[in-house]
Structure formats: structure tokens, C-alpha cells
Design a protein around this motif. Structure first.
Motif, PDB file in Angstrom:
ATOM      1  N   ALA A 147       6.091   8.744  13.008  1.00 47.81           N
ATOM      2  CA  ALA A 147       7.105   9.799  13.022  1.00 47.81           C
ATOM      3  C   ALA A 147       7.095  10.573  11.703  1.00 47.81           C
ATOM      4  O   ALA A 147       7.200  11.813  11.696  1.00 47.81           O
ATOM      5  N   LEU A 157       5.703  14.755  18.337  1.00 49.69           N
ATOM      6  CA  LEU A 157       5.593  13.302  18.424  1.00 49.69           C
ATOM      7  C   LEU A 157       5.786  12.875  19.878  1.00 49.69           C
ATOM      8  O   LEU A 157       6.756  13.284  20.518  1.00 49.69           O
ATOM      9  N   ILE A 185      13.081   9.044  13.631  1.00 51.84           N
ATOM     10  CA  ILE A 185      13.102  10.034  14.704  1.00 51.84           C
ATOM     11  C   ILE A 185      14.118  11.138  14.399  1.00 51.84           C
ATOM     12  O   ILE A 185      13.843  12.329  14.591  1.00 51.84           O
ATOM     13  N   HIS A 188      12.788  13.520  11.866  1.00 50.41           N
ATOM     14  CA  HIS A 188      11.776  14.373  12.489  1.00 50.41           C
ATOM     15  C   HIS A 188      12.439  15.510  13.271  1.00 50.41           C
ATOM     16  O   HIS A 188      12.017  16.679  13.171  1.00 50.41           O
ATOM     17  N   GLN A 189      13.476  15.187  14.025  1.00 46.46           N
ATOM     18  CA  GLN A 189      14.157  16.198  14.824  1.00 46.46           C
ATOM     19  C   GLN A 189      14.937  17.175  13.945  1.00 46.46           C
ATOM     20  O   GLN A 189      14.988  18.371  14.233  1.00 46.46           O
ATOM     21  N   TYR A 195      10.125  15.741  19.894  1.00 42.68           N
ATOM     22  CA  TYR A 195       9.859  14.345  20.238  1.00 42.68           C
ATOM     23  C   TYR A 195       9.961  14.179  21.746  1.00 42.68           C
ATOM     24  O   TYR A 195      11.015  14.420  22.340  1.00 42.68           O
TER      25      TYR A 195
END
Length: 284
Positions: A147, A157, A185, A188-189, A195
């Protein structure tokens, strides 16, 4: 013409595998769902989906990547990560050695960067052959690093989950991976990364309760069991009979948990379309 040559190539590869003894054509393989026998060759041609009833048999991580990623684009990430034994759990190192010998894996997750229909993405696949895809320290670390890699490189991802939950042999260290992966996660978002969570049979326990449920887009294979506790445990706890098909992908799609059910032979096309739609890297 392209279709003709693709069919011809597939036949040649099949015949080559038969000559090398990789596909024993005479052997019959029973389906775990319908009980009907089909030849090993038919199972192989159908990507381990029952030719009679459509049951999706669990498959290995490398095989799944091979049918999704464009040829020649696979690049494995963090391949040297191995599980630890923080609790000195009796017999755990020996069991790990057996699983590694049987599967060729270092642990239950394989991470890679590659292209799907020409578009680059980071993929993580959990392999149920290795301790039922359970999440220990190495699996959690690999998901987290994948990630973070996707975030740094501004890549989408994609995670294929298949797990029995947290790995009991690593105790609290295993449970800590739920928070760690979920936080990775979220970062990342928040950075605008896409994702896509892909749930396969079975996805349960701490994996369901962490990164597997956090996708911007939620997909699943037909008939996949998806949930936290198993149906029998829930029934015993609440003292009631559960609805027909409870925790199966079709039930969850009807109740809004999933966005789509994707048969195995359509994964590559569906993921390619989604990556094209979100090529800028933004969230769904």
C-alpha cells in the motif's frame, strides 16, 4: 484473426503441458459443490472453475496473478519477507517449513507490480494454501508495504483476499496487523489513491474486519464466503437460524456490501476497465 491465433496458442500450451505430465488428462476431479466429476484438463482450461456448476475452486497467488497481469510485466515486491515466531509457539517453525516446501511460498501473501491491459497497478494476493491465508506479521507487513509503495508511486492498489483470519500462532502480533493495514489503506486513499478490494472464497475473520472491507470498489467471486465469524458461530451466538445464502457473495451484493460479482474469466477485463476509468489515480 486474433481470436483464432489465441485459440491456437492455448491449444499448443495445453498439449505441451500434457506432454510434460502437468495435466493428467485421464484423471477425474470431483467438484466440492455439485459432486460431479470432470477431467483435470477441463478444470485447467476453465481456470479451476467447475465446468458443470460454475463452482470457483480456490487458486494459488502466482496463478491468479498470471491470469490477470499482462505477460512480461510481473515484478514481485518484498519477496524476502518471512513470518516470525514472536511467541515461540510450539511446532510453529516446523509447520511453516512444511507449508513453504509444499507451496513454494514464504508466507500467505504475494505482492507485485505489473500492468493490467496496459495500465500499471500494485497487486497483493492472499493464498489459502498457506495456513488458510491467515494474516500474521509477514502478511500484514507485506500488505502495508504494498500500500505504501502504491501511495509513493501514485498507483492503484488491488488486493485479492482469501483468508481464515488472523494467525493464532502469532497471537496479539497478528491482531495488530488489522490496525496497521487499515491505516496504510487509509493513507493511500487520503492521498487520492484508488483501492479495489477483491474478495474470494473464503474471506473471513480479521482480514474481513480490516483491509478487505475498505475498498473504494468492492468486488467478489461467485459463491465466495465473506464474513467475520462463520455462520454456525453466529447461529449459536444469537440463537436464530440465518437466512439462506447468508454471507455468500450474492447475498452481500443484494444487501449493498459489494459493487459487483466477477466470474474468474472476467477479472482481467473488469479490472482493466476500472483502471481505465480511474486512470488519474483518484478514488471511486
Amino acid at each position: 484473426m486474433n481470436y483464432f491465433f489465441r485459440q491456437r496458442r492455448d491449444r499448443l500450451l495445453t498439449y505441451q503441458a500434457m506432454r510434460e505430465g502437468k495435466i493428467p488428462t485421464a484423471r477425474k476431479v470431483p467438484c466440492p459443490q455439485c459432486g460431479e466429476d470432470s477431467s483435470a484438463l477441463d478444470w485447467s482450461r476453465n481456470r479451476q472453475v467447475c465446468p458443470r456448476c460454475g463452482f470457483h475452486k480456490p487458486i494459488g497467488a502466482y496463478y491468479r496473478l498470471s491470469i490477470i497481469l499482462d505477460p512480461g510485466t510481473f515484478q514481485e515486491l518484498e519477496e524476502k519477507l518471512e513470518p516470525a515466531d514472536p511467541l515461540n509457539f510450539p511446532g510453529y517453525p516446523a509447520k511453516l517449513a512444511v507449508r513453504e516446501e509444499e507451496t513454494g511460498l514464504r508466507d500467505a501473501a504475494v505482492a507485485a507490480v505489473g500492468k493490467i491491459m496496459g495500465r500499471k497497478a500494485v497487486c497483493v494476493v492472499l493464498d489459502s494454501r498457506f495456513f488458510m491465508g491467515s494474516m500474521g506479521t509477514a502478511v500484514g507487513e507485506k500488505v502495508t508495504r504494498a500500500a505504501e509503495y502504491a501511495t509513493r508511486r501514485r498507483l492503484p492498489l488491488i488486493i485479492f483476499a482469501a483468508s481464515g483470519g488472523a494467525r493464532m500462532q502469532e497471537g496479539i502480533f497478528s491482531l495488530m496487523q488489522m490496525a496497521k493495514t487499515a491505516a496504510a489503506i487509509q493513507r493511500h486513499q487520503e492521498k487520492g489513491g484508488l483501492y479495489i478490494s477483491c474478495l474470494t472464497h473464503p474471506t473471513t475473520g480479521g482480514v474481513t474486519a480490516s483491509f478487505a472491507s475498505l475498498g473504494d470498489i468492492m468486488l467478489a467471486e461467485p459463491g465466495a464466503l465473506i464474513g467475520f465469524a462463520g455462520p454456525r458461530v453466529i447461529e449459536q451466538t444469537i440463537g436464530e437460524k440465518l437466512p439462506q445464502g447468508f454471507q455468500r457473495a450474492e447475498y452481500l451484493l443484494d444487501h449493498g456490501f459489494l459493487d459487483r460479482i466477477v466470474p474468474r474469466d472476467q477479472w482481467r477485463a473488469v479490472l482493466g476497465q476500472l483502471l481505465a476509468l480511474h486512470e488519474g489515480g483518484g478514488r471511486a
